[in-house]
Design a protein around this motif. Sequence first.
Motif, short mmCIF file in Angstrom:
data_model
loop_
_atom_site.label_atom_id
_atom_site.label_comp_id
_atom_site.label_asym_id
_atom_site.label_seq_id
_atom_site.Cartn_x
_atom_site.Cartn_y
_atom_site.Cartn_z
N MET A 1 41.50 34.42 36.22
CA MET A 1 42.24 35.21 37.20
C MET A 1 43.04 34.27 38.08
O MET A 1 42.68 33.11 38.25
N GLY B 1 44.52 39.27 36.13
CA GLY B 1 43.29 38.96 35.42
C GLY B 1 43.48 39.14 33.92
O GLY B 1 44.37 39.86 33.47
N CYS B 2 42.66 38.49 33.16
CA CYS B 2 42.74 38.55 31.71
C CYS B 2 42.33 39.94 31.23
O CYS B 2 41.40 40.55 31.75
N CYS C 1 47.11 34.71 29.07
CA CYS C 1 46.00 33.97 29.67
C CYS C 1 45.98 32.54 29.13
O CYS C 1 46.01 32.34 27.91
N ASP D 1 37.06 35.14 31.91
CA ASP D 1 37.06 35.44 33.34
C ASP D 1 38.24 34.81 34.09
O ASP D 1 38.16 34.59 35.29
N TYR E 1 38.48 40.85 29.78
CA TYR E 1 37.68 40.43 30.94
C TYR E 1 36.23 40.03 30.66
O TYR E 1 35.88 38.92 31.01
N ARG F 1 45.44 43.54 38.49
CA ARG F 1 44.16 44.15 38.90
C ARG F 1 44.10 44.16 40.42
O ARG F 1 44.81 43.42 41.09
#
Length: 180
Positions: free
Chosen positions: A50, A40-41, A21, A48, A44, A31
Motif C-alpha cells: 500500500m 492498495g494491491c 503493484c 500487503d 490484498y 481504498r
Amino acid sequence: MSKIDPSLFSGKPSARADEVCPKCGEALQLRHGKHGAFLGCSAYPDCDYMRPLRVIEHDEDVEKPLEGSACPLCGHTLAIRKGRYGLFIGCSHYPACHYVADLNDQGNSDPACPACSKGRLVARTSRYGKRFYACDAYPGCRYILNDKPVAQTCPECGFGILAERKGRLYCPNKGCGYQQ
C-alpha cells in the motif's frame, strides 16, 4: 453526453489502469481507511502493498521563517510551523534537526510545584489545544492547574502559588477562598 464519469460509480474502485503493484504485479486499487484514501494491491490478503495517495512534504508545513533567529542545535533559521497541535516554533532544517520551541513561551521562569516542591509548573497543551500547567516531575507528582500560576505565596493559607484567572489572582488551594 453525460458530464458524470461512469468510472466513479463502478463496483470496484481502482487507481489508474497503468499502475501495478511493485511487489506482485497486480493492479492497484483506491481504498479508504481511517487515515484517508490510499492505493492498495488488489490481491490484498496475499500481497500487503500500500502507499498513500498524497506524498507528505516537510516543506509545506513551514508557515513563516523567523529572520534573525538561529536554531541553538544546528544554527539554521527558526520558523513558525503548523503541526498536529497547532502552531509552534521549529528548525527550518527539520529532518536533520528536531529542535522545537513553544510558541507561547515568553521566557518567564516557571514557579515551583506546591505539591512536591521538587518540580516546576510548566505549560503544556492538551490534545484538544487547551493550555494547562503541570508539574515536570510527572509521573512522580501529578499536580495540575488549569489557570496560569504566579510565583507568590497565599497570604491567608501560605500555599506556594497563586493562580491568575481573568486578570484576578486567587489561591488554588482547596478550602482557601483568597482572591485579590
